[in-house]
Design a protein around this motif. Structure first.
Motif, short mmCIF file in Angstrom:
data_model
loop_
_atom_site.label_atom_id
_atom_site.label_comp_id
_atom_site.label_asym_id
_atom_site.label_seq_id
_atom_site.Cartn_x
_atom_site.Cartn_y
_atom_site.Cartn_z
N ASP A 75 0.81 -1.16 -0.02
CA ASP A 75 0.13 -0.02 -0.11
C ASP A 75 0.66 1.26 -0.07
OD1 ASP A 75 -1.56 2.13 1.39
OD2 ASP A 75 -3.16 0.60 0.81
N GLY A 76 0.32 2.22 -0.44
CA GLY A 76 1.20 3.60 -0.52
C GLY A 76 1.47 4.11 0.95
N LEU A 77 0.53 3.68 2.00
CA LEU A 77 0.80 4.01 3.43
C LEU A 77 1.87 3.28 4.08
CD1 LEU A 77 -2.63 4.83 4.58
CD2 LEU A 77 -1.07 6.11 4.15
N TRP A 78 2.39 2.20 3.38
CA TRP A 78 3.54 1.30 3.68
C TRP A 78 4.76 2.08 4.22
CZ3 TRP A 78 4.59 -3.85 4.94
CH2 TRP A 78 5.73 -4.19 4.71
N PRO A 79 5.26 3.13 3.28
CA PRO A 79 6.53 3.88 3.79
C PRO A 79 6.11 4.81 4.97
CG PRO A 79 6.11 4.05 1.37
CD PRO A 79 4.96 3.46 1.81
N ALA A 81 3.97 4.22 7.26
CA ALA A 81 3.94 3.21 8.55
C ALA A 81 5.37 2.72 9.10
CB ALA A 81 3.19 1.79 8.22
N MET A 82 6.32 2.42 8.05
CA MET A 82 7.42 2.00 8.27
C MET A 82 8.22 3.48 8.95
SD MET A 82 8.05 -0.90 7.80
CE MET A 82 6.23 -1.22 8.28
N ALA A 83 8.07 4.60 8.63
CA ALA A 83 8.62 5.92 9.01
C ALA A 83 8.20 6.24 10.40
CB ALA A 83 8.32 7.07 8.29
N VAL A 84 6.85 6.04 10.64
CA VAL A 84 6.41 6.12 11.78
C VAL A 84 6.91 5.03 13.13
CG1 VAL A 84 4.35 6.17 13.59
CG2 VAL A 84 4.22 7.24 11.35
N ALA A 85 6.99 3.97 12.52
CA ALA A 85 7.60 2.80 13.27
C ALA A 85 9.14 3.41 13.55
CB ALA A 85 7.44 1.45 12.72
N GLY A 86 9.79 4.01 12.69
CA GLY A 86 11.01 4.29 12.83
C GLY A 86 11.29 5.53 13.90
N TYR A 227 5.21 -1.01 17.39
CA TYR A 227 3.91 -1.07 17.96
C TYR A 227 4.05 -1.66 19.62
CZ TYR A 227 -1.03 -1.30 18.43
OH TYR A 227 -2.40 -1.04 18.85
N GLU A 228 4.57 -2.79 19.60
CA GLU A 228 4.39 -3.28 20.98
C GLU A 228 5.14 -2.52 21.91
OE1 GLU A 228 5.72 -7.27 20.50
OE2 GLU A 228 3.94 -8.09 19.58
N ALA A 229 6.29 -2.02 21.78
CA ALA A 229 7.26 -1.12 22.56
C ALA A 229 6.40 -0.04 22.99
CB ALA A 229 8.33 -0.75 21.81
N VAL A 230 5.74 0.84 22.08
CA VAL A 230 4.87 1.96 22.35
C VAL A 230 3.82 1.72 23.26
CG1 VAL A 230 3.73 4.00 21.45
CG2 VAL A 230 6.03 3.41 20.36
N TYR A 231 3.33 0.57 22.90
CA TYR A 231 2.09 0.08 23.70
C TYR A 231 2.46 -0.02 25.14
CZ TYR A 231 -2.30 -2.20 24.59
OH TYR A 231 -3.59 -2.67 25.41
N ARG A 232 3.40 -0.65 25.43
CA ARG A 232 3.90 -1.03 26.84
C ARG A 232 4.21 0.07 27.37
NH1 ARG A 232 5.87 -5.76 24.23
NH2 ARG A 232 5.20 -7.84 25.20
N PRO A 262 -2.24 4.16 9.58
CA PRO A 262 -1.95 3.50 8.73
C PRO A 262 -2.30 1.77 8.73
CG PRO A 262 0.31 4.05 9.71
CD PRO A 262 -1.18 4.63 10.48
N MET A 263 -2.25 1.37 9.88
CA MET A 263 -2.14 0.13 9.99
C MET A 263 -3.63 -0.52 9.51
SD MET A 263 -1.37 -2.50 13.17
CE MET A 263 -2.49 -1.88 14.36
N GLU A 264 -4.77 0.28 9.58
CA GLU A 264 -5.92 0.00 9.34
C GLU A 264 -6.09 -0.15 7.71
OE1 GLU A 264 -10.65 1.34 9.73
OE2 GLU A 264 -9.17 2.74 10.18
N ARG A 265 -5.50 0.65 6.83
CA ARG A 265 -5.82 0.25 5.38
C ARG A 265 -4.88 -0.72 5.02
NH1 ARG A 265 -6.71 3.14 0.50
NH2 ARG A 265 -5.15 2.98 -0.87
#
Length: 403
Positions: A75-79, A81-86, A227-232, A262-265
């Motif tokens: 998906d176009g939102l993949w980058p 999502a990866m940037a936000v994870a970064g 995601y898991e790190a931020v959730y904790r 971005p995870m939803e789409r």
């Protein structure tokens, strides 16, 4: 909840007078005019938002339909999502470095702050999940034909063979990667497996192994670990009466929101891709049937729970036979009604899965008459023999948990 309309006694729709099917086990409705199709429907809280959401889902469906290569479906939102994870990884890295610096050079009160920061980082870090073989996970030596089927499907899809096939008593199947080696684990619902025809089982494996193809951020170590790190971290910094934690908590909430959107789409697109790969290996008919049976989960769970009383643990085959007979007895009108409800109801928030009616439409549009992987009768019989002990144990266990 809206009151249910009176059920007609003459078998005629009170709205259009068409003849309607009547089964006392299910909702009485009219396939011609949709009278009483969804008696429990609630009006959307925000109609404008509902229409916007539905339009977005239709656009995503159109994109999935026009995509001819499921292996390139990032998906176009993949980058994004990866940037936000970064950003999340960098935030935790900054916390680690900053807390270590305070602990190393600061006076005692500052050292305490640094220690608290390091503790927060420690408890925020993801713990790689481990899945060890157990009584629900036949080994390759114990179930060579079962693993052989999974291996053929994996090879057809171009993914690595699964490490473990584990049968579970709930009604959901899933694929996951665990541990630092990202070992593939295929979780298979045994109640679902029992009611499926051979090619529908191929479709099930194809769909779940389809999630092993690159492009699904829910299986990406980079994204999932962030995601898991931020959730904790979000839970650890819950301020309560501690005002000093308010800012870190709000920062964690912001990062979670940025990861969530971005995870939803991307997740919905990954489900369409998995359906496409399911069609490829099994056929459109098998994939359509699998999707239809998946809508009967609540009915299957209810039947299994009713069978708790008086169940003979020595006769597990009777349980699975009754389950198959129940699923086969669901009339086509009820299956059609559930697809209509999927099309009429407002999408749930958040929704990581496409609406069922759109998944059905996509699988039907592909028009694959014969899948690339067959599951012949001789192999079916061999797999049944390999799973005999698991089936008997599960027949008892499935009745002792909350499905």
């Amino acid at each position: 909840m809206s009151p249910q309309p009176t059920v007609p006694m003459d078998g005629r729709c009170p709205s259009c007078s068409a003849s309607i099917p009547v089964d006392p086990r299910f909702v009485v409705w009219c396939p011609e005019c949709d009278w009483n199709v969804d008696p429990e429907a609630e009006p959307p809280v925000a109609p404008t938002s509902w229409r916007t959401k539905r339009a977005a889902m239709e656009r995503l469906y159109a994109e999935a339909l026009n995509e001819t290569n499921p292996y390139r479906r990032r998906d176009g939102l993949w980058p994004v999502a990866m940037a936000v994870a970064g950003m999340a990884h960098l935030t935790l890295a900054a916390m680690t470095v900053g807390s270590g610096w305070l602990l190393a050079i600061g006076p005692l009160p500052v050292k305490v702050v640094g220690m608290v920061g390091l503790v927060a980082v420690f408890f925020s870090l993801p713990r790689p999940r481990r899945v060890r073989p157990d009584e629900w996970s036949p080994s390759r030596a114990e179930a060579p034909h079962l693993y052989g089927l999974a291996d053929r499907i994996a090879a057809e899809l171009g993914v690595a063979p699964v490490g473990i096939i584990r049968f579970v008593p709930n009604l959901n199947a899933s694929f996951d990667r665990v541990g630092f080696r990202r070992r593939g684990v295929l979780n298979v619902s045994l109640p679902l497996w029992e009611v499926l025809a051979p090619q529908e089982r191929v479709a099930l494996f194809g769909h779940e192994l389809g999630h092993a193809v690159r492009g699904d951020i829910r299986r990406s170590l980079w994204f999932v670990s962030a995601y898991e790190a931020v959730y904790r971290w979000y839970g650890f910094t819950d301020p309560g009466n501690r005002a000093l934690l308010t800012i870190p908590h709000r920062l964690a909430a912001l990062l979670l929101l940025l990861l969530y959107r971005p995870m939803e789409r991307v997740s919905q697109r990954a489900e369409y891709r998995a359906d496409d790969l399911s069609v490829k290996v099994a056929s459109s008919a098998a994939a359509l049937s699998l999707i239809g049976i998946s809508t009967l989960g609540a009915d299957m769970a209810a039947l299994l729970q009713r069978r708790t009383a008086g169940f003979d643990p020595e006769d597990g085959a009777a349980l699975w036979r009754e389950l198959r007979e129940h699923v086969a007895s669901v009339p086509e009108s009820e299956r059609l009604r559930r697809l209509r409800v999927s099309a009429l109801r407002a999408p749930s928030e958040p929704s990581f899965y496409p609406p069922v009616h759109l998944r059905v439409r996509l699988a039907g549009e592909r028009g694959v008459e014969r899948g690339s992987v067959d599951f012949p009768e001789r192999e079916v019989a061999a797999v049944e023999a390999e799973l005999a002990e698991v089936r008997n144990r599960m027949a008892h266990a499935v009745l002792t948990i909350d499905l």
